[in-house]
Scaffold this motif. Structure first.
Motif, PDB file in Angstrom:
ATOM      1  N   LEU A   1       0.832  -1.193   0.000  1.00 41.41           N
ATOM      2  CA  LEU A   1       0.000   0.000   0.000  1.00 41.41           C
ATOM      3  C   LEU A   1       0.872   1.251   0.000  1.00 41.41           C
ATOM      4  CD1 LEU A   1      -2.412  -1.412   2.691  1.00 41.41           C
ATOM      5  CD2 LEU A   1      -2.709  -1.485   0.228  1.00 41.41           C
ATOM      6  N   VAL A   2       0.349   2.357  -0.519  1.00 38.02           N
ATOM      7  CA  VAL A   2       1.186   3.547  -0.697  1.00 38.02           C
ATOM      8  C   VAL A   2       1.607   4.180   0.623  1.00 38.02           C
ATOM      9  CG1 VAL A   2       0.248   4.103  -2.965  1.00 38.02           C
ATOM     10  CG2 VAL A   2      -0.806   5.108  -0.929  1.00 38.02           C
ATOM     11  N   ASP A   3       0.949   3.811   1.738  1.00 38.11           N
ATOM     12  CA  ASP A   3       1.380   4.367   3.024  1.00 38.11           C
ATOM     13  C   ASP A   3       2.533   3.581   3.637  1.00 38.11           C
ATOM     14  OD1 ASP A   3       0.157   2.050   3.870  1.00 38.11           O
ATOM     15  OD2 ASP A   3      -1.203   3.018   5.288  1.00 38.11           O
ATOM     16  N   GLY A   4       3.066   2.593   2.882  1.00 38.86           N
ATOM     17  CA  GLY A   4       4.231   1.850   3.353  1.00 38.86           C
ATOM     18  C   GLY A   4       3.918   0.540   4.036  1.00 38.86           C
TER      19      GLY A   4
ATOM     20  N   ASP B   1      -7.932  -2.543   8.862  1.00 41.06           N
ATOM     21  CA  ASP B   1      -7.377  -1.190   8.885  1.00 41.06           C
ATOM     22  C   ASP B   1      -6.924  -0.731   7.502  1.00 41.06           C
ATOM     23  OD1 ASP B   1      -7.805  -1.042  11.585  1.00 41.06           O
ATOM     24  OD2 ASP B   1      -5.748  -1.576  12.146  1.00 41.06           O
ATOM     25  N   ASN B   2      -6.712  -1.674   6.593  1.00 42.14           N
ATOM     26  CA  ASN B   2      -6.247  -1.331   5.239  1.00 42.14           C
ATOM     27  C   ASN B   2      -7.383  -1.165   4.238  1.00 42.14           C
ATOM     28  OD1 ASN B   2      -3.492  -1.456   5.960  1.00 42.14           O
ATOM     29  ND2 ASN B   2      -3.509  -3.682   5.749  1.00 42.14           N
ATOM     30  N   GLU B   3      -8.613  -1.301   4.692  1.00 41.28           N
ATOM     31  CA  GLU B   3      -9.749  -1.188   3.784  1.00 41.28           C
ATOM     32  C   GLU B   3      -9.772   0.190   3.122  1.00 41.28           C
ATOM     33  OE1 GLU B   3     -14.640  -1.685   3.787  1.00 41.28           O
ATOM     34  OE2 GLU B   3     -13.467  -2.016   5.616  1.00 41.28           O
ATOM     35  N   GLY B   4      -9.877   0.205   1.805  1.00 40.06           N
ATOM     36  CA  GLY B   4      -9.961   1.457   1.066  1.00 40.06           C
ATOM     37  C   GLY B   4      -8.635   2.122   0.776  1.00 40.06           C
ATOM     38  N   LYS B   5      -7.527   1.572   1.282  1.00 44.88           N
ATOM     39  CA  LYS B   5      -6.223   2.190   1.043  1.00 44.88           C
ATOM     40  C   LYS B   5      -5.776   1.963  -0.401  1.00 44.88           C
ATOM     41  CE  LYS B   5      -4.247   2.029   5.719  1.00 44.88           C
ATOM     42  NZ  LYS B   5      -3.119   1.515   6.532  1.00 44.88           N
ATOM     43  N   VAL B   6      -4.998   2.915  -0.909  1.00 51.61           N
ATOM     44  CA  VAL B   6      -4.505   2.822  -2.281  1.00 51.61           C
ATOM     45  C   VAL B   6      -3.393   1.778  -2.356  1.00 51.61           C
ATOM     46  CG1 VAL B   6      -3.392   4.078  -4.166  1.00 51.61           C
ATOM     47  CG2 VAL B   6      -5.121   5.214  -2.756  1.00 51.61           C
ATOM     48  N   ILE B   7      -3.480   0.905  -3.352  1.00 55.23           N
ATOM     49  CA  ILE B   7      -2.494  -0.159  -3.542  1.00 55.23           C
ATOM     50  C   ILE B   7      -1.342   0.370  -4.375  1.00 55.23           C
ATOM     51  CG2 ILE B   7      -2.094  -2.426  -4.573  1.00 55.23           C
ATOM     52  CD1 ILE B   7      -5.075  -3.017  -4.054  1.00 55.23           C
ATOM     53  N   GLU B   8      -0.107   0.170  -3.908  1.00 57.11           N
ATOM     54  CA  GLU B   8       1.058   0.508  -4.719  1.00 57.11           C
ATOM     55  C   GLU B   8       1.418  -0.645  -5.658  1.00 57.11           C
ATOM     56  OE1 GLU B   8       5.758   1.693  -4.642  1.00 57.11           O
ATOM     57  OE2 GLU B   8       4.852   0.807  -2.879  1.00 57.11           O
TER      58      GLU B   8
ATOM     59  N   GLU C   1       4.812  14.493   8.507  1.00 52.78           N
ATOM     60  CA  GLU C   1       5.288  13.348   7.733  1.00 52.78           C
ATOM     61  C   GLU C   1       4.122  12.730   6.992  1.00 52.78           C
ATOM     62  OE1 GLU C   1       6.430   8.868   8.946  1.00 52.78           O
ATOM     63  OE2 GLU C   1       7.711  10.398   9.821  1.00 52.78           O
ATOM     64  N   SER C   2       4.342  12.365   5.737  1.00 56.91           N
ATOM     65  CA  SER C   2       3.319  11.698   4.938  1.00 56.91           C
ATOM     66  C   SER C   2       2.003  12.449   4.986  1.00 56.91           C
ATOM     67  CB  SER C   2       3.126  10.257   5.430  1.00 56.91           C
ATOM     68  OG  SER C   2       4.312   9.528   5.277  1.00 56.91           O
TER      69      SER C   2
END
Length: 415
Positions: free
Chosen positions: A149-152, A176-183, A302-303
């Motif tokens: 995921l793009v948040d690392g 907790d990762n639901e909806g996060k952008v996939i890298e 940060e971020s």
């Protein structure tokens, strides 16, 4: 895009960097020249596929594609390997002694066909045709399936002690990762000890100038009028990043980066005034930060939103979000300052139809418009919200204040 270290599984996979070694022979699709200490395979690059006639002494290979994706073969001698829809940029062959040789490709005019792995921002669809160029669909031979995921963070979707019965499918973050952008999507399996690492082209705009999610963006943001001179040290490399004409560091101007020679790097610079900032990508912890001059207050973050240090008055995030189709016109007043946030994502960023007016008495008035379910405008607010009014439209909406839903009355009355 920098190579990502592969995670531990039951096997050790080839992790040689091909991106850092493009000095190999330009083959325009084929190669057969020799090197005394490197494998000398006979192969042809056919746009998205590497076809090998003779592996010679090579026992592993890594094909890197133009979008930063790669397929690596850790052991074995398949007749072909690749990824549909992605153009081979280079291929590196490695022998058992660690000798390797990289060949670059000239893909002029080639058609890689349709992609077998496709993405939206937060979803990846994997089709079985991704594996037609590595002999067979891996199925129960899978070691791991990961979402990066793009948040690392990385979510392990499957591990070898509980493999999926079938590879093709749709994957997205959960919990907790639901909806996060996939890298990127990554799958490793035992057939030739193969790894597919496939990047999401939609991830670039969310990485905010970083080369990969292993980087983190550090931003020194002016919070009040006046200059902010600063110095900070990072346990690792530092790189200047430009996000817009107001957000970016300028080495060679009033900002500088130096390698201390002991694994740490130091950045010095000057920024200031609300809305202006210096931005750096760092690969390591910030071990010290000092304001060395200037009367301005600042926010070190940060971020995007993780505040590391804040010398300014309290800054809050306020978002007006439509909850159904239709229009929402609104206006609110702040006894302080407000700033539209234009990089809060496709659905939550303030836009050109939103404005902030300085009333000349220490207050500002925000006037905005949004509409359609899930869409809204986000603002950074420093000071008390003294009034909030709907000025038009008939769609329902909500107010998110620092991530908590509040009513217009509660927003004003909390002060």
């Amino acid at each position: 895009m920098t190579d990502r270290p592969l995670r531990n599984t039951r096997r050790t996979f080839l992790a040689t960097s091909a991106l850092g070694a493009l000095a190999g022979i330009a083959t325009s699709g084929s190669a057969g020249e020799t090197a005394a200490t490197a494998p000398d395979p006979e192969f042809t690059i056919d746009c998205s596929v590497v076809r090998v006639d003779d592996w010679d002494t090579a026992t592993g290979a890594r094909a890197v594609f133009g979008d930063g994706s790669f397929v690596s073969i850790g052991q074995g001698t398949p007749d072909r390997f690749g990824a549909p829809g992605r153009v081979v940029e280079s291929v590196t062959f490695t022998d058992p002694n660690g000798n390797d040789r990289t060949f670059s490709n000239d893909p002029t005019g080639c058609d890689p066909g349709a992609k077998a792995i496709t993405f939206t921002d937060s979803r990846v669809t994997v089709r079985g045709t991704e594996f037609t160029d590595v002999d067979a669909t891996p199925d129960s031979l899978i070691s791991t399936v990961d979402l990066h995921l793009v948040d690392g963070t990385t979510e392990n979707v499957y591990h070898y002690d509980g493999p999926p019965t079938d590879v093709p499918g749709v994957y997205r973050g959960t919990g907790d990762n639901e909806g996060k952008v996939i890298e990127a999507f990554e799958i490793s399996y035992d057939l030739n000890y193969t790894t597919h690492y496939v990047r999401n082209p939609a991830a670039d705009k969310y990485l905010l100038g970083k080369e990969s999610c292993q980087d983190r963006c550090i931003e020194i943001v002016g919070a009040t009028d006046g200059a902010v001179d600063y110095e900070f040290t990072v346990d690792g490399p530092v790189r200047a990043v430009t996000l817009s004409d107001r957000r970016g560091a300028t080495p060679g101007g009033n900002d500088a980066i130096s390698d201390n020679g002991d694994g740490t790097w130091t950045a010095t610079g000057s920024t200031g005034n609300p809305g202006y900032s210096d931005v750096y990508a760092v690969d390591g912890a910030v071990t010290s930060f000092t304001q060395t001059g200037g009367p301005g207050d600042y926010v070190l973050r940060e971020s995007e939103w993780r505040i590391l240090e804040d010398t300014s008055p309290s800054t809050d995030l306020l978002a007006v979000v439509a909850t159904e189709s239709g229009e929402v016109d609104y206006e609110f007043t702040v006894d302080g300052v407000a700033r539209p946030i234009t990089n809060a994502g496709d659905k939550r960023s303030a836009a050109g139809n939103d404005s902030v007016t300085d009333n000349g008495d220490g207050t500002v008035t925000v006037d905005g418009f949004t509409g359609n379910a899930g869409y809204g405008d986000t603002y950074a607010v420093t000071g008390d919200v003294t009034d909030f009014q709907r000025t038009g439209g008939d769609a329902d909406f909500r107010i998110d204040y620092n991530g908590t839903e509040v009513s217009p009355t509660d927003l004003v009355d909390q002060y």
